[in-house]
Design a protein around this motif. Structure first.
Motif, PDB file in Angstrom:
ATOM      1  N   LEU A  13       0.818  -1.209   0.000  1.00  0.00           N
ATOM      2  CA  LEU A  13       0.000   0.000   0.000  1.00  0.00           C
ATOM      3  C   LEU A  13       0.854   1.263   0.000  1.00  0.00           C
ATOM      4  N   ARG A  14       1.989   1.234   0.692  1.00  0.00           N
ATOM      5  CA  ARG A  14       2.830   2.416   0.782  1.00  0.00           C
ATOM      6  C   ARG A  14       3.505   2.760  -0.542  1.00  0.00           C
ATOM      7  N   ALA A  15       3.479   1.820  -1.514  1.00  0.00           N
ATOM      8  CA  ALA A  15       4.096   2.075  -2.820  1.00  0.00           C
ATOM      9  C   ALA A  15       3.131   2.760  -3.792  1.00  0.00           C
ATOM     10  N   ILE A  16       1.883   2.937  -3.380  1.00  0.00           N
ATOM     11  CA  ILE A  16       0.900   3.524  -4.289  1.00  0.00           C
ATOM     12  C   ILE A  16       1.233   4.983  -4.584  1.00  0.00           C
ATOM     13  N   ALA A  17       1.614   5.748  -3.569  1.00  0.00           N
ATOM     14  CA  ALA A  17       1.876   7.183  -3.757  1.00  0.00           C
ATOM     15  C   ALA A  17       2.994   7.447  -4.766  1.00  0.00           C
ATOM     16  N   PRO A  18       4.199   6.850  -4.606  1.00  0.00           N
ATOM     17  CA  PRO A  18       5.239   7.115  -5.606  1.00  0.00           C
ATOM     18  C   PRO A  18       4.883   6.600  -6.992  1.00  0.00           C
ATOM     19  N   ASP A  55       9.200  13.295 -12.118  1.00  0.00           N
ATOM     20  CA  ASP A  55      10.147  12.187 -12.071  1.00  0.00           C
ATOM     21  C   ASP A  55      11.198  12.414 -10.989  1.00  0.00           C
ATOM     22  N   GLY A  56      11.500  13.670 -10.726  1.00  0.00           N
ATOM     23  CA  GLY A  56      12.501  13.977  -9.716  1.00  0.00           C
ATOM     24  C   GLY A  56      12.029  13.771  -8.290  1.00  0.00           C
ATOM     25  N   ILE A  57      10.717  13.749  -8.088  1.00  0.00           N
ATOM     26  CA  ILE A  57      10.207  13.617  -6.714  1.00  0.00           C
ATOM     27  C   ILE A  57       9.625  12.241  -6.417  1.00  0.00           C
ATOM     28  N   ASP A  58       9.349  11.435  -7.446  1.00  0.00           N
ATOM     29  CA  ASP A  58       8.735  10.137  -7.144  1.00  0.00           C
ATOM     30  C   ASP A  58       9.688   9.235  -6.366  1.00  0.00           C
ATOM     31  N   GLY A  59      10.980   9.294  -6.703  1.00  0.00           N
ATOM     32  CA  GLY A  59      11.943   8.503  -5.949  1.00  0.00           C
ATOM     33  C   GLY A  59      12.089   8.989  -4.514  1.00  0.00           C
ATOM     34  N   GLN A  60      12.035  10.323  -4.335  1.00  0.00           N
ATOM     35  CA  GLN A  60      12.117  10.875  -2.989  1.00  0.00           C
ATOM     36  C   GLN A  60      10.923  10.431  -2.145  1.00  0.00           C
ATOM     37  N   ILE A  61       9.745  10.445  -2.770  1.00  0.00           N
ATOM     38  CA  ILE A  61       8.543  10.010  -2.046  1.00  0.00           C
ATOM     39  C   ILE A  61       8.647   8.532  -1.675  1.00  0.00           C
ATOM     40  N   ALA A  62       9.151   7.726  -2.623  1.00  0.00           N
ATOM     41  CA  ALA A  62       9.282   6.290  -2.348  1.00  0.00           C
ATOM     42  C   ALA A  62      10.210   6.035  -1.171  1.00  0.00           C
ATOM     43  N   MET A  64      10.852   8.193   1.267  1.00  0.00           N
ATOM     44  CA  MET A  64      10.247   8.737   2.482  1.00  0.00           C
ATOM     45  C   MET A  64       9.252   7.763   3.111  1.00  0.00           C
ATOM     46  N   VAL A  65       8.446   7.123   2.261  1.00  0.00           N
ATOM     47  CA  VAL A  65       7.417   6.218   2.778  1.00  0.00           C
ATOM     48  C   VAL A  65       7.873   4.761   2.765  1.00  0.00           C
TER      49      VAL A  65
END
Length: 260
Positions: A13-18, A55-62, A64-65
């Motif tokens: 579930l935590r992978a949905i956001a990125p 694209d620059g923030i999806d890895g950061q979000i991944a 973080m969560v």
């Protein structure tokens, strides 16, 4: 005794956001093609640039969560191939290269394929232990998002100067081919994630970021032109810096063997 069948695990579930951000980046890149088909060039460019920002923030979000997953990595590469390979190639082709249909289309294809090859090479080296460029804090070649930004440099210059020379296929064709070469080259380029600022200049760095952000809002295409040119100028310095690191490593004494 019956064998125990292992079940494939679903996406956490935590992978949905990125992954949702990655999907938005893909949608943004494809929307750029839509605007390119309708001749809305500035919007087409901005949508591809928006895909780069996402694209620059999806890895950061991944991170973080703690939502990193193999599925997310594969989705990110596929999205990058379209957003920074296919979309810029089509937009630049429709904007300029279409006037030189045969050679222009070949160059557009080469750019899109080279972007995919660059991403495939990156994925193939993820689990490789010995990576001289990465261990020294450098990338191998120009990354696909930066390549997309560089490929559209003639468009930025044309938008804010109004000069038709920047739309000439005699200029755009070799330029796009050159950017495609940079992506698949073995040149050492600076990696933003590995740059570490000294404590004495961190405040000045914040000021510089604010100035660039303000300039991007008030004069986006002028600022993008300057950023692209600055990035190109940095490549010889990154090559020289990596060569210096290699010399230092070669000159360093070998670590003593534990059996000695």
């Amino acid at each position: 005794m019956a064998k125990r069948v292992s079940r494939a695990r679903g996406i956490p579930l935590r992978a949905i956001a990125p992954n949702a951000v990655t999907a938005l980046a893909l949608c943004s890149g494809l929307t750029g093609v839509r605007y390119g088909i309708s001749g809305e060039w500035e919007r087409a460019v901005l949508m591809i640039l928006l895909a780069g920002a996402l694209d620059g923030i999806d890895g950061q979000i991944a991170r973080m969560v703690r939502g990193e997953s193999r599925f997310g990595a594969e989705l990110d590469s596929l999205a990058d191939s379209i957003s920074f390979g296919v979309s810029p190639a089509l937009v630049v082709y429709l904007w300029s290269l279409m006037a030189f249909p045969r050679v222009g289309w070949i160059v557009a294809l080469v750019y899109a394929v080279f972007a995919a090859l660059r991403l495939a090479r990156f994925n193939a080296q993820i689990d490789v232990v010995e990576q001289p460029h990465k261990s020294a804090g450098f990338l191998t070649g120009v990354p696909a998002p930066a390549g997309a930004g560089l490929a559209m440099l003639p468009m930025y210059l044309s938008f804010w100067t109004g000069e038709e020379i920047f739309r000439s296929y005699w200029l755009v064709t070799p330029w796009v081919a050159f950017v495609a070469f940079l992506m698949v080259s073995n040149l050492a380029t600076f990696s933003w994630s590995s740059l570490k600022l000294r404590r004495t200049i961190r405040f000045e760095a914040i000021i510089a970021v604010v100035v660039v952000a303000a300039a991007m809002v008030s004069a986006p295409f002028q600022t993008l032109s300057v950023v692209c040119i600055a990035y190109l100028v940095s490549i010889p310095f990154s090559i020289a810096s990596y060569a210096r690191v290699r010399r230092q490593r070669a000159a360093a004494p070998a670590s003593p063997s534990p059996l000695a």
